[in-house]
Design an enzyme around this catalytic site. Sequence first.
Site, PDB file in Angstrom:
ATOM      1  N   TYR A  62      -2.960  -0.915  10.312  1.00  0.00           N
ATOM      2  CA  TYR A  62      -2.816  -1.178   8.878  1.00  0.00           C
ATOM      3  C   TYR A  62      -1.514  -0.584   8.347  1.00  0.00           C
ATOM      4  O   TYR A  62      -0.758  -1.253   7.620  1.00  0.00           O
ATOM      5  CB  TYR A  62      -4.019  -0.584   8.141  1.00  0.00           C
ATOM      6  N   SER A  78       0.851  -1.198   0.000  1.00  0.00           N
ATOM      7  CA  SER A  78       0.000   0.000   0.000  1.00  0.00           C
ATOM      8  C   SER A  78       0.878   1.235   0.000  1.00  0.00           C
ATOM      9  O   SER A  78       2.042   1.204   0.430  1.00  0.00           O
ATOM     10  CB  SER A  78      -0.898   0.004   1.241  1.00  0.00           C
TER      11      SER A  78
END
Length: 379
Positions: A165, A152
Amino acid sequence: MTAAADRSGLPAEGTAGVVIITGASSGIGRCTAGLFARHGWRVGLIARGEAGLQAACGDVECQGAMAAMAQADVTEACALEAAATSIEQALGPVDVWVNCAGNGTYGRFLDTPAEEFQRVTDVTYIGTVNGTRVALRRMLPRDHGRIVNVCSAAAFRGMPLLSSYSGAKQAVRGFGQSVCAELAQDRSRVRLTTIFPPAVNTPFFEHAISHMGRPGRPMSPVYQPDIVADVIHLATMTGRREMSVSFTTVLFSICVRLVPAVVDRAIRRLGYDGQLCGRTIGPVPHNTTLFTPSDQPSPVRGAFSAQARSGSVHVRILCALGRLTGKNRRDPRAGSAAVFRRPMREAASRETESRETASAFTEGGVSSALTPASGPKRA
């Protein structure tokens, strides 16, 4: 019997390769399964929920490709090993392994229960580690294969409300760099690629627990998962160690390195509200899946299609460069040229990204790259 391999470490032209995808029941994983099926691959699907796996399996079979599925939690190494063995017995030895499983929660760090933080870390990071280990145990003895880890843009700069996350994704990047260094040191022909998508319109936001009273939402610009699937497929052909998806991610990573103070100000300006659905926006259906899988199939795309881009100039350039350098090895069904043919998509959604290039190095440009996407409109 293992299919003959070319110098890329993938099956020789004219033979159908085997790809195994974790997190294959929704979002990027399910989209990637469909793309590989269109290119003639035999597709193995791993996820927790049977309903989602059945739907993804149907996607693959609708393309005329072979599919095999196995239920497993990526945090359980033994279960993942058994799932891979089962799929290989059905489809043959794995050539490409894609780690797509991941989840998250929205909330301040101290408001996030320890068990939720641990679960996000286990699925998003340890799940990637487990998947990579299972794949390498199969690929290294044959000295060929590709592993793709879906990371990401949060690996470049952690975001507020997403501490679990962000931390897990940064760990995924460091882990991938370490494994790549070992493969290079051992002169292995196995390759590992870590890819960095921007905000993507998937059911992630519906599945994520929120401790903020409102569901999370992606930050603009938002992209459809199809472009991430394109880069995953391209990564298996090029074997590059790291690949960013879209100019948004490229420019964000550059700004984080060169003008971090500007990025910090932009994130402060974004605020918590910039990552959450507004009160005037229709509610996003909430079906959290942190600890248990959904009993309903999850779609490929999320609730933000009206704002999401289906095209990326950056991805098209990557594909063109692949053709020029001869890195596109071949498509197992239709030849190398087909590797870069993309499914027909809505022409209206092919927005140019040149404005991002012109503005990304100014404070306003960075701010615009972090602007929240508005949620779905009321009917």
